[in-house]
Scaffold this motif. Structure first.
Motif: not given
Length: 262
Positions: A213-221, A122-128
């Protein structure tokens, strides 16, 4: 007191469910568009679906709580229309909880599509990057101040429209048209002012899914991204709602023949 408590509980349940429906459809349409790389949706479909989602949410909760579905609307009604301040925080919490749950439903439904798109990373930004499916993030060129202005303007326009739609001395539209008009208003705001930062114009709509999203895999980002952007879609809409209501009352409400805010 017990009867009043039951009444408030019904209102909170309505706010929860209406906001849940709003976000379930909103997250769903963005997920479908992003995860299909645009093959199953686009910016127009996103705007239309968000507007229809608002319409459905208002139809669902309107007869019980008034269907605010948005802490900014609740605050505007408390400041300008006499809504008891004791309802503001409970409404906001119910709306945020509904938004969190709606985000969860969208993620659960599209979980396999997420895995196919990002391989489970899980990513906040970028291609994915997929965090933007749930909450709003600004364009790279948008400053914090620019984003704050964006949210103030978008929400002020929302409240101007909401107050006009509910002003029987001005618009006098049939009551059943109210949800349709509010949904159309959201579509218009998205089409006109969605480019900078995704037109959150609703603290619960942004914070509830962001918290998910913070608790479902994306984290504090999701909170540190873009220089800690997360507070802008909370503060901006609240300021815009108060300002938009004040402008409507100054230019319209106080100039009605009978005068005074209702």
């Amino acid at each position: 007191m017990r009867a009043m408590s039951r009444g408030l509980l019904r209102e909170l349940a309505a706010e929860f469910l209406g906001t849940f429906v709003l976000i379930a459809f909103g997250v769903g349409v963005v997920a479908q568009t992003v995860l299909s790389a645009g093959a199953s949706g686009g910016y127009l479909t996103i705007n239309l679906c968000w507007g229809l989602a608002v319409t459905l949410g208002v139809f669902m909760a309107g007869g019980v709580s008034g269907a605010h579905l948005n802490p900014a609307v609740t605050v505007a009604l408390a400041v300008h229309r006499g809504l008891p301040w004791g309802k503001v925080l409970p409404y906001a919490l119910a709306q945020t909880a509904g938004a969190f749950a709606g985000a969860g439903l969208g993620f659960a439904t599209y979980h396999e599509a997420f895995a196919a798109f990002d391989g489970g990373l899980r990513a906040v930004g970028g291609a994915t990057g997929t965090a933007g499916i749930f909450a709003t993030y600004p364009q790279p060129f948008v400053s914090t101040l620019g984003g704050l202005v964006d949210q103030i303007v978008g929400t002020a326009l929302l409240i101007l429209g909401v107050f006009a739609i509910g002003d029987t001395k001005n618009v006098n539209a049939p009551p059943w048209m109210g949800p349709l008009l509010v949904g159309g208003l959201v579509v218009a705001i998205g089409m006109a002012y969605g480019f900078n930062a995704g037109y959150a114009i609703n603290p619960a709509r942004d914070f509830g899914p962001r918290l998910f999203t913070a608790v479902a895999g994306w984290g504090g980002a999701v909170f540190s991204a873009n220089g800690g952007w997360w507070w802008v879609p909370i503060v901006g809409p609240l300021l815009g709602a108060i300002g938009g209501g004040a402008v409507y009352d100054l230019c319209i409400t106080r100039l009605h023949p009978t005068g005074g805010a209702r």
